[in-house]
Design a protein around this motif. Structure first.
Motif, short mmCIF file in Angstrom:
data_model
loop_
_atom_site.label_atom_id
_atom_site.label_comp_id
_atom_site.label_asym_id
_atom_site.label_seq_id
_atom_site.Cartn_x
_atom_site.Cartn_y
_atom_site.Cartn_z
N PRO A 93 128.93 -66.26 37.25
CA PRO A 93 127.97 -65.27 37.77
C PRO A 93 127.29 -64.45 36.67
O PRO A 93 126.15 -64.03 36.85
N THR A 97 123.56 -69.87 36.51
CA THR A 97 123.33 -70.01 37.95
C THR A 97 124.30 -71.02 38.54
O THR A 97 124.82 -71.88 37.84
N GLN A 98 124.49 -70.89 39.84
CA GLN A 98 125.48 -71.74 40.52
C GLN A 98 125.18 -73.21 40.30
O GLN A 98 124.04 -73.66 40.35
N GLU A 293 133.06 -73.40 44.62
CA GLU A 293 132.57 -72.09 45.06
C GLU A 293 133.70 -71.17 45.48
O GLU A 293 133.74 -70.00 45.11
N ARG A 297 134.22 -69.75 41.67
CA ARG A 297 133.04 -68.90 41.52
C ARG A 297 133.12 -67.64 42.38
O ARG A 297 132.72 -66.54 41.95
N THR A 301 132.86 -63.92 41.07
CA THR A 301 131.85 -63.00 41.60
C THR A 301 132.52 -61.71 42.05
O THR A 301 132.04 -60.60 41.77
#
Lengths: 506, 370
Positions: A93, A97-98, A293, A297, A301
């Motif tokens: 993050p 970018t993802q 995710e 991630r 985040t």
């Protein structure tokens, strides 16, 4: 290895060259810019990298090294150079970018390089003895390395590629398994022209060079040890021996660069394979995207928002329900992956048939036992009586190549030298897309392979339900413990007197 | 036989080598005569062949020495780790160092170390029934043992890394727990399985050797070796010890016992080599002349494996394609199997017929699936 693989390897020997295994391949085709190739070397006996090479396969790699990998500060500085690029590539993050997992890949030469990610996690995920300004970044790198290491071990993940393993799984190479652990050896068999002897000789030559993270002991003893000794002597005298440092860098960087290049060559060979990517790839990539995710991630985040999400321990399962949940997540991935890959590849089905995990038969009769508007297609299937199978009456099966067309074996009988099965179709009974209605008489005479029905959704549900603190057995691992006993209410009298006082029969 | 550059006194390594391929006559003879297979391979391979390279990295050796130094100097560290892992009680006795001078100890030779350990065992056997843990030795470093009944293995000495001494309430009072020190990192459930298996097998061998030593000294009534041992590994990226306890070594000890018995029996047959028993050159010659039996595992331990593999390939031995293909092909040579599959020959034996049937079955399934 079952007869399928043994026969294929024997045929490869007869052909004098590797033969493809499977009609499809299990890797994606990301652009070079979205592919990160990483290689490490370390000093024997040490856990820290001595040199790291990383970069995309279309450009020369970034290479970093330290004179002495036993000096933690130097190693940390090198690791952070690599780490910043790694965090950017993975879309941290705060760094990028993802990631679209289906369009990306991280490639290493072989299994020992994967282990290095675990060592980096150990060293940095919870490191405190570093300058305050660096703690967050160092810990972030450690956590990412930990996630990479764990994800690598999740079955059917699509993001992380061990070049040696992928090539070995995609090709039958006419030699022992043990020798196929060496990427240079495998590549020489695949890329050398000529007959069996020419390929074998090239592979033998390639095998002489080390490709794992450990350097050749002779190189360490004869070349590196004197240089390092000189460098350390100078350091103790508070001098900088630039010549020795440069010589050490020259050697270890050449070694790591060679490994990186081998990984690139392996990756290019994978990308140049003419076979199509398995149709299951999109499904498996979506699963990998979810893991990326949720497991990494989202946690990162949350951390940027000041929260402290759970991070697994590098060593063991410190939280029972998290460990159980991850176990089921891995099992779910294994079941989904196995099933999906079988549906997309008839060669894999053949291997499953020979292993007794699938059953091949010919449809001899099709009827619809439904009444009114309901449809209940029933197939009568004959298979050879000696075909190995684990299916019994009541087994749930799925038709290979028609994902979702499931059924239950209502009867299994034997007649002469054939086994007769009655299969009641329960899933995807009607025609949809390319599939015909299951009661279509044109199925008569068609050969079908039946696979064990995919129960992955049940496993997935378990991965959620283990978090329930009130579930069966939860008290053993993570349920809320009973309130502590109140000492004031404990009986003080003699226990024998108390029992006798109850007045039971003597 | 006098120890030469080609002979080694490490009996444990010799037993490991025997276990790695007991079907190979040359390997068995090399073990019995204590001949390094590297010396034999030098006769067949060019001097720069990768298989002849010496395997030890100076950095790995230095790391091992450094780890051991950190463990034992001062001794608090090893005691702390063993108490924390409950191998030893908090109140414990002192340490007895039986290491050789070359390893940082005080004893000059292996024989002296073996004698000293026997003395220590005799002293331990005199431990009174009411002795407290802090009145008895708690730890013995590098206990060296000589196996009895091994006339063909004259240099047969074992040196375990360390042994913890515990006191039991019932049965023999003194209980010895064998410990094995390894410098590789303990990564919890991710620790290398092969390395762990190797360490356990090694410790199991020491359990067996120690039991025989105690029996030979007639001390079994008062000293017993426990089935449970422990491993001392390094915590990742540090010199801090990580103790794995308890490690059940009973099956490893039994395995060692079985292999030792087999090796002794095989050694008796090899006695017929005559001069090889006393002459190192003759021993190398005897190993070189003996028959070989190549298998995939040879690649992991034998410097001569490339020579044997080349011979196997020429002879059409399917072992060069791995154990599974060798099982498929059976006793049919690769050249013959290739001719059969290619239609240039017809099956003449039941084994050849069976091979063709198995290949045909695979082809049929593959065809049906396409």
């Amino acid at each position: 290895m079952n007869d399928f693989d043994a026969v294929l390897r024997f045929r490869a020997y007869c052909a004098g060259r590797p033969l493809p295994v499977g009609a499809t391949v299990a890797w994606g085709r990301p652009a070079a810019a979205q592919t990160l190739v990483v290689a490490f070397v370390r000093m024997a006996g040490e856990t820290s990298p001595w040199a790291i090479a990383w970069g995309t396969p279309d450009r020369p790699p970034h290479v970093a090294s330290v004179p002495d990998p036993r000096r933690a500060d130097d190693v940390r500085a090198m690791a952070m150079r690599f780490g910043r690029d790694l965090l950017r590539s993975f879309g941290h993050p705060e760094h990028g970018t993802q990631l679209d997992v289906a369009q990306a890949a991280v490639v290493v030469p072989g299994a020992s390089h994967v282990e290095m990610f675990h060592q980096l996690e150990y060293r940095y995920a919870r490191a405190r003895k570093v300058p305050d300004a660096e703690v967050d970044e160092v810990n972030t790198l450690g956590r990412l390395c930990g996630w990479i290491f764990r994800e690598w071990h999740r079955p059917a993940q699509t993001l992380l590629v061990d070049a040696t393993q992928s090539l070995r799984e995609a090709w039958a190479i006419p030699t022992e398994d043990l020798r196929q652990q060496h990427l240079g050896f495998v590549l020489a068999w695949l890329t050398t022209g000529g007959d069996r002897d020419a390929r074998s000789l090239a592979a033998e030559r390639a095998e002489a060079d080390s490709v794992g993270i450990t350097l050749d002991p002779t190189l360490e003893r004869d070349a590196l040890e004197p240089l390092l000794s000189s460098w350390n002597t100078a350091r103790q005298q508070e001098r900088h021996d630039a010549a020795s440092a440069a010589a050490i860098a020259g050697i270890v960087e050449a070694e790591v660069r060679r490994r990186w290049q081998l990984a690139v060559d392996g990756w290019r060979h994978l990308q140049g394979d003419a076979r199509p990517t398995t149709p299951a790839f999109a499904q498996l990539a979506a699963l990998t995207q979810g893991e990326y995710e949720r497991q990494w991630r989202a946690a990162e985040t949350a951390r940027t928002e000041g929260k402290e999400p759970f991070v697994p321990d590098p060593e063991t399962d410190r939280l029972g329900q998290a460990a159980a949940s991850r176990f089921f997540a891995h099992q779910y991935a294994a079941e989904v992956g196995e099933n999906a890959l079988l549906h997309g590849d008839r060669d894999r089905v053949a291997r499953a048939v020979l292993a007794g995990q699938a059953l091949l038969g010919t449809i001899k009769g099709v009827r619809d036992e439904g009444t009114g508007r309901t449809t209940t297609p029933v197939w009568t299937i004959e298979t050879p009586l000696d075909a190995p199978t684990r299916f019994r009456e009541g087994s749930k099966v799925e038709v290979a190549g028609a994902q979702g067309r499931t059924g239950v074996l209502r009867a299994v009988t034997a007649r002469d030298d054939v086994r007769v099965l009655e299969l009641v179709i329960t899933g995807q009974k009607t025609g949809r897309g390319a599939h015909r209605h299951a009661a279509d008489p044109s199925f008569v005479g068609v050969t079908v392979a039946m696979l064990a029905s995919n129960m992955a959704e049940l496993t997935k549900m378990k991965s959620f339900r283990v978090w329930d603190g009130a579930g069966a057995g939860a008290w053993l691992t993570h349920g809320r413990t009973d309130p502590p006993h109140d000492r004031a209410t404990r009986r003080q009298e003699d226990l024998v007197d108390f029992v006798e006082g109850l007045g039971g029969p003597r | 036989m006098k120890a030469t550059a080609h002979t080694r006194r490490d009996l444990r390594r010799r037993i490991d080598q025997f276990v790695a391929n007991p079907r190979c006559d040359a390997n068995v003879r090399a073990v019995v005569h204590d001949v390094s297979m590297r010396a034999v391979a030098q006769r067949d391979l060019p001097p720069d062949h990768p298989s002849l390279r010496e395997g030890q990295s100076p950095f790995a050796l230095a790391r091992g020495v450094q780890f051991e130094k950190a463990l034992y100097e001062p001794t608090d560290r090893i005691f702390e780790a063993l108490v924390k892992a409950s191998v030893l009680p908090a109140r414990h006795g002192p340490l007895c160092d039986l290491r050789l001078k070359v390893h940082g100890g005080r004893l000059p030779t292996l024989d002296a170390a073996a004698t000293a350990f026997s003395e220590v065992l005799r002293e331990l056997a005199k431990t009174p029934a009411d002795a407290e843990p802090d009145e008895v030795l708690a730890l013995i470093l590098a206990p060296t043992m000589k196996l009895d009944g091994a006339p063909l293995l004259p240099f047969g000495l074992f040196a375990a890394d360390l042994v913890a001494v515990r006191l039991a309430e019932t049965g023999p009072r003194v209980r010895l727990c064998v410990g094995e020190v390894k410098v590789y990192p303990d990564r919890g459930g991710h620790t290398d399985r092969t390395q762990l298996a190797g360490a356990r097998a090694q410790a199991g061998l020491y359990v067996h050797a120690m039991r025989r030593t105690i029996a030979a000294l007639g001390l079994t009534a008062s000293v017993q070796v426990e089935d449970d041992g422990f491993l001392v590994l390094a915590k990742p990226a540090s010199n801090t010890p990580s103790v794995r306890w308890p490690e059940d070594l009973r099956w490893q000890a039994r395995r060692a016992e079985n292999w030792w018995a087999r090796l002794a029996a095989v050694a008796a047959e090899v006695l017929a080599d005559g001069p090889a028993q006393t002459d190192a050159t003759a021993a190398i010659e005897a190993v070189h002349a003996a028959g070989t039996s190549y298998e995939e595992g040879c690649l992991t331990f034998c410097p001569r494996a490339p020579v044997c593999r080349a011979k196997a390939l020429t002879a059409g031995d399917a072992a060069v394609l791995g154990a599974d293909v060798a099982a498929l092909v059976g006793n049919v040579t690769l050249l013959r199997a290739e001719a059969l599959v290619g239609g240039r020959a017809t099956a003449a034996t039941p084994a050849e017929t069976a091979l063709l049937e198995r290949i045909h079955a695979v082809d049929t399934v593959m065809e049906s699936c396409r």
